[in-house]
Design a protein around this motif. Structure first.
Motif, PDB file in Angstrom:
ATOM      1  N   ARG A   1      22.934  14.936   1.934  1.00 35.58           N
ATOM      2  CA  ARG A   1      22.182  14.365   3.055  1.00 35.58           C
ATOM      3  C   ARG A   1      20.708  14.283   2.660  1.00 35.58           C
ATOM      4  O   ARG A   1      20.034  15.307   2.556  1.00 35.58           O
ATOM      5  CB  ARG A   1      22.335  15.214   4.297  1.00 35.58           C
ATOM      6  CG  ARG A   1      23.766  15.315   4.779  1.00 35.58           C
ATOM      7  CD  ARG A   1      23.816  15.283   6.277  1.00 35.58           C
ATOM      8  NE  ARG A   1      25.169  15.406   6.740  1.00 35.58           N
ATOM      9  CZ  ARG A   1      25.911  14.371   7.113  1.00 35.58           C
ATOM     10  NH1 ARG A   1      25.431  13.166   7.047  1.00 35.58           N
ATOM     11  NH2 ARG A   1      27.138  14.557   7.543  1.00 35.58           N
ATOM     12  N   PRO A   2      20.215  13.065   2.420  1.00 37.73           N
ATOM     13  CA  PRO A   2      18.809  12.934   2.038  1.00 37.73           C
ATOM     14  C   PRO A   2      17.882  13.239   3.213  1.00 37.73           C
ATOM     15  O   PRO A   2      18.244  13.017   4.368  1.00 37.73           O
ATOM     16  CB  PRO A   2      18.697  11.471   1.614  1.00 37.73           C
ATOM     17  CG  PRO A   2      19.804  10.783   2.316  1.00 37.73           C
ATOM     18  CD  PRO A   2      20.900  11.787   2.492  1.00 37.73           C
ATOM     19  N   LEU A   3      16.732  13.769   2.896  1.00 40.75           N
ATOM     20  CA  LEU A   3      15.689  14.020   3.879  1.00 40.75           C
ATOM     21  C   LEU A   3      14.496  13.155   3.503  1.00 40.75           C
ATOM     22  O   LEU A   3      13.924  13.311   2.428  1.00 40.75           O
ATOM     23  CB  LEU A   3      15.289  15.498   3.871  1.00 40.75           C
ATOM     24  CG  LEU A   3      16.394  16.502   4.173  1.00 40.75           C
ATOM     25  CD1 LEU A   3      15.898  17.921   3.935  1.00 40.75           C
ATOM     26  CD2 LEU A   3      16.889  16.333   5.592  1.00 40.75           C
ATOM     27  N   PHE A   4      14.149  12.233   4.379  1.00 38.64           N
ATOM     28  CA  PHE A   4      13.049  11.318   4.099  1.00 38.64           C
ATOM     29  C   PHE A   4      11.878  11.622   5.020  1.00 38.64           C
ATOM     30  O   PHE A   4      12.065  12.072   6.147  1.00 38.64           O
ATOM     31  CB  PHE A   4      13.485   9.869   4.331  1.00 38.64           C
ATOM     32  CG  PHE A   4      14.607   9.421   3.437  1.00 38.64           C
ATOM     33  CD1 PHE A   4      14.417   9.270   2.076  1.00 38.64           C
ATOM     34  CD2 PHE A   4      15.860   9.144   3.956  1.00 38.64           C
ATOM     35  CE1 PHE A   4      15.443   8.848   1.246  1.00 38.64           C
ATOM     36  CE2 PHE A   4      16.896   8.724   3.143  1.00 38.64           C
ATOM     37  CZ  PHE A   4      16.681   8.576   1.786  1.00 38.64           C
TER      38      PHE A   4
ATOM     39  N   SER B   1       8.162  10.004   6.816  1.00 46.33           N
ATOM     40  CA  SER B   1       7.890   8.789   7.600  1.00 46.33           C
ATOM     41  C   SER B   1       7.731   7.539   6.736  1.00 46.33           C
ATOM     42  O   SER B   1       7.908   6.422   7.225  1.00 46.33           O
ATOM     43  CB  SER B   1       6.647   8.990   8.464  1.00 46.33           C
ATOM     44  OG  SER B   1       5.506   9.188   7.645  1.00 46.33           O
ATOM     45  N   ASN B   2       7.410   7.678   5.451  1.00 39.23           N
ATOM     46  CA  ASN B   2       7.271   6.504   4.587  1.00 39.23           C
ATOM     47  C   ASN B   2       8.602   5.766   4.410  1.00 39.23           C
ATOM     48  O   ASN B   2       8.632   4.584   4.123  1.00 39.23           O
ATOM     49  CB  ASN B   2       6.723   6.896   3.212  1.00 39.23           C
ATOM     50  CG  ASN B   2       5.242   7.164   3.264  1.00 39.23           C
ATOM     51  OD1 ASN B   2       4.518   6.557   4.032  1.00 39.23           O
ATOM     52  ND2 ASN B   2       4.790   8.100   2.455  1.00 39.23           N
ATOM     53  N   ALA B   3       9.721   6.466   4.572  1.00 41.12           N
ATOM     54  CA  ALA B   3      11.042   5.864   4.375  1.00 41.12           C
ATOM     55  C   ALA B   3      11.397   4.850   5.454  1.00 41.12           C
ATOM     56  O   ALA B   3      12.255   3.988   5.246  1.00 41.12           O
ATOM     57  CB  ALA B   3      12.108   6.950   4.339  1.00 41.12           C
ATOM     58  N   THR B   4      10.735   4.936   6.602  1.00 39.02           N
ATOM     59  CA  THR B   4      11.026   3.994   7.685  1.00 39.02           C
ATOM     60  C   THR B   4       9.879   3.022   7.921  1.00 39.02           C
ATOM     61  O   THR B   4       9.922   2.252   8.877  1.00 39.02           O
ATOM     62  CB  THR B   4      11.357   4.737   8.997  1.00 39.02           C
ATOM     63  OG1 THR B   4      10.282   5.617   9.313  1.00 39.02           O
ATOM     64  CG2 THR B   4      12.658   5.508   8.865  1.00 39.02           C
ATOM     65  N   LYS B   5       8.881   3.061   7.056  1.00 49.74           N
ATOM     66  CA  LYS B   5       7.809   2.061   7.155  1.00 49.74           C
ATOM     67  C   LYS B   5       8.344   0.748   6.610  1.00 49.74           C
ATOM     68  O   LYS B   5       8.912   0.700   5.521  1.00 49.74           O
ATOM     69  CB  LYS B   5       6.576   2.500   6.363  1.00 49.74           C
ATOM     70  CG  LYS B   5       5.840   3.647   7.002  1.00 49.74           C
ATOM     71  CD  LYS B   5       4.613   4.027   6.206  1.00 49.74           C
ATOM     72  CE  LYS B   5       3.888   5.173   6.881  1.00 49.74           C
ATOM     73  NZ  LYS B   5       2.769   5.653   6.065  1.00 49.74           N
TER      74      LYS B   5
ATOM     75  N   GLY C   1       0.785  -1.230   0.000  1.00 46.70           N
ATOM     76  CA  GLY C   1       0.000   0.000   0.000  1.00 46.70           C
ATOM     77  C   GLY C   1       0.817   1.280   0.000  1.00 46.70           C
ATOM     78  O   GLY C   1       0.255   2.362  -0.121  1.00 46.70           O
ATOM     79  N   VAL C   2       2.155   1.177   0.157  1.00 48.37           N
ATOM     80  CA  VAL C   2       2.999   2.378   0.116  1.00 48.37           C
ATOM     81  C   VAL C   2       3.713   2.385  -1.230  1.00 48.37           C
ATOM     82  O   VAL C   2       4.566   1.542  -1.481  1.00 48.37           O
ATOM     83  CB  VAL C   2       4.034   2.397   1.269  1.00 48.37           C
ATOM     84  CG1 VAL C   2       4.937   3.619   1.149  1.00 48.37           C
ATOM     85  CG2 VAL C   2       3.340   2.371   2.620  1.00 48.37           C
TER      86      VAL C   2
ATOM     87  N   GLU D   1       6.595   7.280  -2.969  1.00 47.84           N
ATOM     88  CA  GLU D   1       6.387   7.988  -1.704  1.00 47.84           C
ATOM     89  C   GLU D   1       7.479   7.723  -0.675  1.00 47.84           C
ATOM     90  O   GLU D   1       7.413   8.243   0.433  1.00 47.84           O
ATOM     91  CB  GLU D   1       5.019   7.642  -1.138  1.00 47.84           C
ATOM     92  CG  GLU D   1       3.901   8.219  -1.977  1.00 47.84           C
ATOM     93  CD  GLU D   1       2.533   7.985  -1.362  1.00 47.84           C
ATOM     94  OE1 GLU D   1       2.440   7.685  -0.155  1.00 47.84           O
ATOM     95  OE2 GLU D   1       1.557   8.099  -2.111  1.00 47.84           O
ATOM     96  N   ILE D   2       8.486   6.901  -0.996  1.00 45.93           N
ATOM     97  CA  ILE D   2       9.571   6.679  -0.035  1.00 45.93           C
ATOM     98  C   ILE D   2      10.827   7.457  -0.409  1.00 45.93           C
ATOM     99  O   ILE D   2      11.771   7.519   0.357  1.00 45.93           O
ATOM    100  CB  ILE D   2       9.920   5.186   0.137  1.00 45.93           C
ATOM    101  CG1 ILE D   2      10.528   4.602  -1.136  1.00 45.93           C
ATOM    102  CG2 ILE D   2       8.715   4.397   0.604  1.00 45.93           C
ATOM    103  CD1 ILE D   2      11.186   3.266  -0.948  1.00 45.93           C
TER     104      ILE D   2
END
Length: 167
Positions: free
Chosen positions: A59-62, A64-68, A39-40, A44-45
């Motif tokens: 330095r990437p900025l993620f 909350s989807n990046a840690t799902k 579903g993600v 979106e990550i």
């Protein structure tokens, strides 16, 4: 009950149990897309980023989807391909590394999001002369967000078996 009959029953019971045991130790082959929870969408990550001019790195900025993480993979016995970014190297070879989806991730490019990186501890060190090869890694995966010297990882895996990935 006579000896021959007991032996026959024991063999039959072993024959029934053996396939279940063998299936329990069969690794499920997964791809990098499987690390993203259902579903993600992949789009979106991926995050934006900023240039750290002082250290000359991106330095990437993620969000909350990046840690799902995919809940089905916590505790799963899996086999997946990837590339090695070594963290600990001994005379015997690499003992811990980050498994990445493409060559050069985390070194020559900004790191992928945490749910696209796996921290691996190798039971048997991987020979250091094979660091540029794609590999298959087999072991028990678990959810474990952690920060390494190259990136934040979302998964951890103890590699029971590793081999060269054949295209």
């Amino acid at each position: 009950m006579n000896y021959a009959r007991r032996k026959l029953l024991a063999l039959a019971a072993a024959g029934v149990a053996l396939p279940r045991f063998a299936l329990a130790n069969t690794a499920t082959e997964i791809t990098w897309d499987d690390l993203i929870p259902p579903g993600v969408p992949y789009s979106e990550i991926i995050g934006e980023g900023v240039m750290d001019e002082r250290n000359d790195i991106w330095r990437p900025l993620f969000d909350s989807n990046a840690t799902k993480l995919n809940p089905d993979l916590d505790g799963a016995y899996i086999k997946m391909p990837g590339f090695i970014i070594p963290l600990e190297l001994t005379a015997a070879g690499v003992t811990s590394f980050v498994l990445v989806p493409y060559m050069g991730a985390c070194i020559h490019t900004p790191p992928p999001p945490p749910n696209q990186l796996v921290f691996v501890t190798a039971i048997t060190p991987w020979p250091s002369d094979n660091l540029w090869d794609a590999v298959w890694v087999t072991g028990r995966m678990r959810h474990e967000i952690q920060t390494t010297e190259v990136a934040e990882t979302g998964y951890a895996l103890e590699a029971e078996f590793m081999e060269i990935y054949i295209w």
